[in-house]
Design an enzyme around this catalytic site. Structure first.
Site, PDB file in Angstrom:
ATOM      1  N   CYS A  96      38.106  65.467  44.305  1.00 36.03           N
ATOM      2  CA  CYS A  96      39.199  65.230  45.252  1.00 36.03           C
ATOM      3  C   CYS A  96      40.288  66.256  44.997  1.00 36.03           C
ATOM      4  O   CYS A  96      40.612  66.527  43.837  1.00 36.03           O
ATOM      5  CB  CYS A  96      39.731  63.813  45.050  1.00 36.03           C
ATOM      6  N   LEU A  97      40.829  66.810  46.073  1.00 31.18           N
ATOM      7  CA  LEU A  97      41.871  67.835  45.916  1.00 31.18           C
ATOM      8  C   LEU A  97      43.136  67.259  45.272  1.00 31.18           C
ATOM      9  O   LEU A  97      43.963  68.006  44.778  1.00 31.18           O
ATOM     10  CB  LEU A  97      42.201  68.461  47.275  1.00 31.18           C
ATOM     11  N   GLU A 139      37.476  60.087  52.462  1.00 32.45           N
ATOM     12  CA  GLU A 139      38.722  60.456  53.162  1.00 32.45           C
ATOM     13  C   GLU A 139      39.428  59.218  53.717  1.00 32.45           C
ATOM     14  O   GLU A 139      40.651  59.114  53.632  1.00 32.45           O
ATOM     15  CB  GLU A 139      38.438  61.459  54.287  1.00 32.45           C
TER      16      GLU A 139
HETATM   17 NI    NI Z   1      40.235  63.002  48.171  1.00 31.49          NI
END
Ligand code: NI
Length: 178
Positions: A96-97, A139
């Protein structure tokens, strides 16, 4: 267009439930989506949710690259709803960013149907499986303040990508030498 700052785990915006988008055709929504796409491209991610760029709105962008299954072109999904199509779950590594450098094994529904709106306000209905289903579930979790470690069943698979990859390489090496 601009590259936006990405919120990291621990920030309140990632722990809150996001608000529905009132008008998908509003110019400020289009601008936000354009910036999110540029941010996603810059970070080389598979998906990005609006709360990750400090916009607490129910909106995600994602795509599936060729090396992760059937290609899904860049999709903008507004006010999404997910429904599992079977009870079967599948475990897979996710990143995950908002947790840069980390990865872990997360169970997800293998087959889902997702619905939502595009930027023109048209309804999207899509059945997805595998990585496509995984990225959409990941998301959409962001819209409810859920990050992937909160879905993990066994935290022993949680770690830094570089170390996890090294572990795999060592395992493979050992098996080959036996
Ligand atoms: Ni994420």
């Amino acid at each position: 267009m601009s590259i936006l700052k990405i919120a990291r785990m621990g920030h309140a915006v990632l722990r809150s439930a996001a608000q529905p988008v009132g008008d998908p055709k509003a110019p400020e929504i289009r601008r936000l989506v354009e910036d999110m796409i540029e941010t996603l491209n810059d970070a080389e991610g598979a998906g990005l949710a609006a709360p990750q760029v400090f916009a607490s709105l129910r909106l995600v962008v994602f795509r599936v690259p060729a090396d992760r299954g059937d290609v899904v072109p860049l999709t903008v999904l507004i006010n999404p709803v997910i429904e599992p199509l079977a009870e079967e779950m599948e475990s897979g590594y996710e990143g995950c960013l908002s947790l840069p450098g980390l990865t872990g094994v997360v169970p997800r529904w293998r087959k889902i149907r997702y619905t939502g709106l595009d930027l023109e306000g048209n309804e999207i209905v899509c059945d997805a499986e595998g990585f496509h289903a995984r990225v959409v579930q990941h998301e959409c979790d962001h819209l409810d303040g859920v990050l992937y470690p909160m879905r993990m069943r066994n935290l022993s698979s949680f770690g830094f990508v570089e170390e996890v990859r090294r572990g795999f390489a060592e395992k493979v090496g050992k098996e080959e030498s036996v």
